[in-house]
Design an enzyme around this catalytic site. Structure first.
Site, short mmCIF file in Angstrom:
data_model
loop_
_atom_site.label_atom_id
_atom_site.label_comp_id
_atom_site.label_asym_id
_atom_site.label_seq_id
_atom_site.Cartn_x
_atom_site.Cartn_y
_atom_site.Cartn_z
N LYS A 49 16.33 5.69 -36.80
CA LYS A 49 15.41 5.85 -35.67
C LYS A 49 14.29 4.83 -35.77
O LYS A 49 13.88 4.22 -34.79
CB LYS A 49 14.84 7.27 -35.63
CG LYS A 49 15.85 8.33 -35.18
CD LYS A 49 15.35 9.74 -35.42
CE LYS A 49 16.45 10.75 -35.12
NZ LYS A 49 16.12 12.12 -35.48
N GLN A 93 11.67 15.64 -38.23
CA GLN A 93 13.11 15.62 -38.50
C GLN A 93 13.58 16.99 -39.00
O GLN A 93 13.01 17.54 -39.94
CB GLN A 93 13.42 14.52 -39.54
CG GLN A 93 14.89 14.35 -39.84
CD GLN A 93 15.70 13.85 -38.64
OE1 GLN A 93 15.27 12.99 -37.89
NE2 GLN A 93 16.88 14.42 -38.43
N ASP A 116 11.10 15.20 -28.70
CA ASP A 116 12.39 15.89 -28.76
C ASP A 116 12.53 16.98 -27.70
O ASP A 116 13.60 17.57 -27.56
CB ASP A 116 12.57 16.54 -30.15
CG ASP A 116 13.40 15.68 -31.09
OD1 ASP A 116 14.21 14.87 -30.59
OD2 ASP A 116 13.24 15.82 -32.32
#
Ligand code: NAP
Length: 281
Positions: A49, A93, A116
């Site tokens: 990422k 994460q 997200d």
């Protein structure tokens, strides 16, 4: 003829477009990723990422915290990032170490920086049909693949196998909003095969290699494989690709299907949050 849904090519088109747009900005969007612990897969995801963000021209920051971090310590980092005007997107994460309360951590992220789309603010807005700041990346990526290939979902029977908060559940909402008739199967569902055989589109997100085989597929079905499992033979999806591809009208490969789209959507979300924060949208 079967069409392979090339998520890798689409993701690269999306990121190239982003790169062009970002090159024209004097102040670059900035993504912060918090990684807790030593999970090898998480470390690879975060590294990828970070590399992708920098390739596009974003600024990025990785905060690596030890496995034994306390909730207070992680929250402290999130509060600082929430306040920092230079940070546009915050990603924690997953999975988190067992002693950490996931809800508490994810809910601490300012919804306008929730890249997200996992906060209840953004998730709730999705469920209610209001525009969230960001949509969860993997289901958003699946929807984008369908759109890119002009696959109409209205009136179609869609089976989603897997009901997780990050894939199956939000995807079921997105598909219903596009007027699909959605069935969501899970580990307690009886006779998934029969339901699958009646479905126009089968989407699998369970993490069981080759679970979806030719007995699940009606002729010319559309098959989307979200699953990623690491096996002796390498990365493997939930779908027995080689044995069903000729039955399908469209199918995603693994790797090269949904996976690259997830990262592309993360980058797109970062840029969209940047625009929200600067009142550009
Ligand atoms: P998860 O949270 O573990 O959820 C798995 C879901 O699958 C659950 O709803 C579970 O049912 C269901 N399930 C498990 N075994 C089943 C079975 N035999 N029959 C029917 N349903 C079954 O997983 P996740 O985070 O959603 O991830 C799912 C897969 O997608 C994994 O392989 C993951 O690596 C992959 N993934 C890929 C991407 C990408 O970018 N391509 C992104 C995210 C995840 P219950 O609810 O009843 O337990």
């Amino acid at each position: 003829m079967t069409i392979i849904l090339d998520g890798k090519a689409l993701a690269s088109k999306i990121t190239e477009n982003l790169k062009n747009e970002i090159s024209q900005l004097s102040k670059k969007p900035k993504l912060a990723v918090i990684l807790i612990g030593n999970d090898p897969a998480s470390q690879i995801y975060v590294k990828n990422k970070n590399i992708k963000a920098q390739n596009i021209g974003f600024e990025s920051l990785v905060i690596s915290l030890p496995e034994n971090s306390t909730e207070e310590n992680i929250l402290e980092h999130i509060y600082i990032l929430n306040e920092d005007k230079n940070i546009n997107g915050i990603l924690v994460q997953l999975p988190l170490p067992e002693h950490i309360n996931k809800q508490k951590i994810l809910e601490a992220i300012d919804p306008i920086k929730d890249v997200d789309g996992f906060t209840s603010y953004n998730y709730g807005r999705l469920a209610l049909g209001y525009k969230p700041y960001a949509l969860a990346c993997t289901p958003k990526g699946v929807m984008r693949i369908l759109k890119e290939y002009n696959i109409e979902v209205e009136g179609k029977n869609v089976l989603i196998i897997g009901r997780s908060n990050i894939v199956g559940k939000p995807l079921s909402i997105m598909l219903q909003q596009k007027n699909a008739t959605v069935t969501v199967a899970h580990s307690k569902t009886k006779d998934i095969k029969t339901i699958a055989k009646q479905s126009d589109i089968v989407i699998s997100a369970i993490g069981k290699p080759k679970f979806v085989n030719k007995d699940f597929i009606k002729k010319d079905a559309i098959v989307i494989d979200v699953g990623i499992s690491r096996t002796m033979d390498g990365i493997c999806g939930d779908v027995d690709f080689e044995n069903i591809k000729n039955l399908c009208s469209y199918i995603t490969p693994v790797p090269g299907g949904v996976g690259p789209m997830t990262i592309a959507m993360l980058m797109e979300n970062t840029f969209e949050l940047y625009k929200y924060q600067l009142d550009l949208i």
